[in-house]
Motif scaffolding. Structure first.
Motif, PDB file in Angstrom:
ATOM      1  N   GLU A  49       0.828  -1.201   0.000  1.00 32.13           N
ATOM      2  CA  GLU A  49       0.000   0.000   0.000  1.00 32.13           C
ATOM      3  C   GLU A  49       0.867   1.259   0.000  1.00 32.13           C
ATOM      4  N   VAL A  50       1.927   1.240   0.795  1.00 31.43           N
ATOM      5  CA  VAL A  50       2.833   2.385   0.850  1.00 31.43           C
ATOM      6  C   VAL A  50       3.511   2.580  -0.500  1.00 31.43           C
ATOM      7  N   LEU A  51       3.995   1.494  -1.091  1.00 33.86           N
ATOM      8  CA  LEU A  51       4.682   1.586  -2.382  1.00 33.86           C
ATOM      9  C   LEU A  51       3.752   2.063  -3.490  1.00 33.86           C
ATOM     10  N   ALA A  52       2.467   1.763  -3.378  1.00 34.53           N
ATOM     11  CA  ALA A  52       1.505   2.223  -4.383  1.00 34.53           C
ATOM     12  C   ALA A  52       1.368   3.749  -4.356  1.00 34.53           C
ATOM     13  N   ASN A  53       1.760   4.363  -3.234  1.00 35.19           N
ATOM     14  CA  ASN A  53       1.663   5.817  -3.090  1.00 35.19           C
ATOM     15  C   ASN A  53       3.020   6.487  -2.930  1.00 35.19           C
ATOM     16  N   GLN A  54       4.080   5.808  -3.321  1.00 35.19           N
ATOM     17  CA  GLN A  54       5.415   6.342  -3.084  1.00 35.19           C
ATOM     18  C   GLN A  54       5.755   7.575  -3.914  1.00 35.19           C
ATOM     19  N   ASP A  55       4.957   7.852  -4.930  1.00 37.03           N
ATOM     20  CA  ASP A  55       5.263   9.026  -5.744  1.00 37.03           C
ATOM     21  C   ASP A  55       4.837  10.333  -5.062  1.00 37.03           C
ATOM     22  N   PHE A  56       4.134  10.228  -3.919  1.00 38.13           N
ATOM     23  CA  PHE A  56       3.780  11.429  -3.160  1.00 38.13           C
ATOM     24  C   PHE A  56       5.059  11.976  -2.545  1.00 38.13           C
ATOM     25  N   PRO A  57       5.396  13.238  -2.773  1.00 41.90           N
ATOM     26  CA  PRO A  57       6.663  13.802  -2.289  1.00 41.90           C
ATOM     27  C   PRO A  57       6.787  13.736  -0.758  1.00 41.90           C
ATOM     28  N   PHE A  58       7.858  13.108  -0.296  1.00 47.57           N
ATOM     29  CA  PHE A  58       8.085  12.927   1.132  1.00 47.57           C
ATOM     30  C   PHE A  58       8.146  14.263   1.862  1.00 47.57           C
ATOM     31  N   ASN A  59       8.844  15.232   1.284  1.00 45.81           N
ATOM     32  CA  ASN A  59       8.948  16.557   1.924  1.00 45.81           C
ATOM     33  C   ASN A  59       7.576  17.192   2.110  1.00 45.81           C
ATOM     34  N   GLN A  60       6.702  17.015   1.127  1.00 39.59           N
ATOM     35  CA  GLN A  60       5.354  17.565   1.228  1.00 39.59           C
ATOM     36  C   GLN A  60       4.569  16.856   2.338  1.00 39.59           C
ATOM     37  N   LEU A  61       4.775  15.556   2.470  1.00 38.16           N
ATOM     38  CA  LEU A  61       4.114  14.791   3.529  1.00 38.16           C
ATOM     39  C   LEU A  61       4.531  15.314   4.901  1.00 38.16           C
ATOM     40  N   VAL A  62       5.820  15.542   5.085  1.00 35.03           N
ATOM     41  CA  VAL A  62       6.325  16.063   6.358  1.00 35.03           C
ATOM     42  C   VAL A  62       5.714  17.428   6.639  1.00 35.03           C
ATOM     43  N   GLU A  63       5.676  18.296   5.620  1.00 35.82           N
ATOM     44  CA  GLU A  63       5.103  19.639   5.791  1.00 35.82           C
ATOM     45  C   GLU A  63       3.625  19.585   6.146  1.00 35.82           C
ATOM     46  N   GLU A  64       2.855  18.755   5.411  1.00 35.41           N
ATOM     47  CA  GLU A  64       1.405  18.687   5.641  1.00 35.41           C
ATOM     48  C   GLU A  64       1.064  18.114   7.007  1.00 35.41           C
ATOM     49  N   LEU A  65       1.877  17.190   7.497  1.00 38.18           N
ATOM     50  CA  LEU A  65       1.615  16.613   8.813  1.00 38.18           C
ATOM     51  C   LEU A  65       2.177  17.481   9.937  1.00 38.18           C
ATOM     52  N   GLY A  66       2.982  18.464   9.571  1.00 35.93           N
ATOM     53  CA  GLY A  66       3.548  19.364  10.571  1.00 35.93           C
ATOM     54  C   GLY A  66       4.530  18.678  11.493  1.00 35.93           C
ATOM     55  N   ALA A  67       5.173  17.654  11.013  1.00 33.06           N
ATOM     56  CA  ALA A  67       6.130  16.914  11.831  1.00 33.06           C
ATOM     57  C   ALA A  67       7.545  17.215  11.364  1.00 33.06           C
ATOM     58  N   SER A  68       8.472  17.247  12.312  1.00 31.20           N
ATOM     59  CA  SER A  68       9.865  17.440  11.916  1.00 31.20           C
ATOM     60  C   SER A  68      10.461  16.123  11.453  1.00 31.20           C
ATOM     61  N   THR A  69       9.899  15.029  11.924  1.00 35.83           N
ATOM     62  CA  THR A  69      10.340  13.704  11.492  1.00 35.83           C
ATOM     63  C   THR A  69       9.162  12.743  11.551  1.00 35.83           C
ATOM     64  N   LEU A  70       9.117  11.807  10.647  1.00 35.77           N
ATOM     65  CA  LEU A  70       8.038  10.824  10.628  1.00 35.77           C
ATOM     66  C   LEU A  70       8.484   9.470  11.155  1.00 35.77           C
ATOM     67  N   PHE A  71       9.789   9.290  11.282  1.00 38.99           N
ATOM     68  CA  PHE A  71      10.294   8.030  11.822  1.00 38.99           C
ATOM     69  C   PHE A  71      11.687   8.224  12.383  1.00 38.99           C
ATOM     70  N   ASN A  72      12.036   7.356  13.329  1.00 45.87           N
ATOM     71  CA  ASN A  72      13.358   7.386  13.935  1.00 45.87           C
ATOM     72  C   ASN A  72      14.144   6.127  13.584  1.00 45.87           C
ATOM     73  N   VAL A  73      13.445   5.128  13.072  1.00 41.70           N
ATOM     74  CA  VAL A  73      14.071   3.854  12.715  1.00 41.70           C
ATOM     75  C   VAL A  73      14.007   3.699  11.210  1.00 41.70           C
ATOM     76  N   PHE A  74      15.143   3.379  10.616  1.00 35.22           N
ATOM     77  CA  PHE A  74      15.255   3.255   9.168  1.00 35.22           C
ATOM     78  C   PHE A  74      15.665   1.826   8.826  1.00 35.22           C
ATOM     79  N   VAL A  75      15.055   1.255   7.797  1.00 25.83           N
ATOM     80  CA  VAL A  75      15.374  -0.107   7.360  1.00 25.83           C
ATOM     81  C   VAL A  75      15.784  -0.063   5.901  1.00 25.83           C
ATOM     82  N   LEU A  76      16.917  -0.677   5.603  1.00 26.32           N
ATOM     83  CA  LEU A  76      17.419  -0.737   4.240  1.00 26.32           C
ATOM     84  C   LEU A  76      17.768  -2.180   3.925  1.00 26.32           C
ATOM     85  N   SER A  77      17.401  -2.621   2.755  1.00 21.90           N
ATOM     86  CA  SER A  77      17.728  -3.974   2.314  1.00 21.90           C
ATOM     87  C   SER A  77      18.460  -3.873   0.985  1.00 21.90           C
TER      88      SER A  77
END
Length: 181
Positions: A49-77
């Motif tokens: 579901e997240v990947l289906a909406n990944q084209d939504f700009p992350f910076n815009q998401l942070v701005e619209e939610l008014g959060a300085s960060t959306l996560f503290n844990v990062f996962v990379l494979s």
């Protein structure tokens, strides 16, 4: 938690050279009544579901939610040996370079890798201002024990995870509290 997803969305990027990554934010509830197998399926559906909406700009998401960060844990494979699969370009020497910036971009990062032989590798990167080496070691040991248990018994319920002694639980709780927003 957050992760990166590779993608080239839009015709204007089709002819562009370079690596295009999208930062994605993933939120999922851990329900201890699920089996590990069911939990993995739930996470896979959430990730789809997240990947289906990944084209939504992350910076815009942070701005619209008014959060300085959306996560503290990062996962990379990533595939560790994928560099060896690059088709060499004549007259160009390509070699891997390991970069250590000297700091962690997130409170805790899981960097998973796999090799051609099927070995799973895990590197933990952490913010030493919030998490001690001792706590990371405790967490890594418990994580590996839990992973080994559930991969051996995928039908086990999440609430049946390996026991953690009181001292380890206190360390893990302290580590998690220090990474909360």
């Amino acid at each position: 938690m957050g992760s990166d997803a590779a993608g080239r969305f839009g015709r204007n990027l089709e002819q562009q050279m370079g690596m295009f990554l999208n930062t994605i934010s993933i939120r999922a509830k851990v329900r201890k009544t699920l089996s590990f197998k069911q939990f993995i399926s739930y996470i896979q559906n959430t990730l789809n579901e997240v990947l289906a909406n990944q084209d939504f700009p992350f910076n815009q998401l942070v701005e619209e939610l008014g959060a300085s960060t959306l996560f503290n844990v990062f996962v990379l494979s990533q595939r560790i040996d994928s560099f060896n699969d690059i088709q060499m370009i004549p007259e160009v020497d390509i070699e891997p370079v390991s970069l250590d910036s000297g700091y962690s971009k997130f409170d805790l990062s899981f960097i998973f890798g796999s090799t051609k032989e099927g070995n799973l590798l895990l590197s933990l990167e952490y913010n030493s201002a919030f998490i001690s080496v001792e706590n990371v070691h405790t967490f890594a040991t418990q994580f590996m024990n839990t992973l080994q248990c559930f991969t051996s018994y995928p039908e086990a319920l999440l609430r049946q995870s390996p026991e953690v002694n009181r001292e380890e639980q206190d360390k893990l709780n302290q580590m998690m509290k220090s990474t909360l927003i």
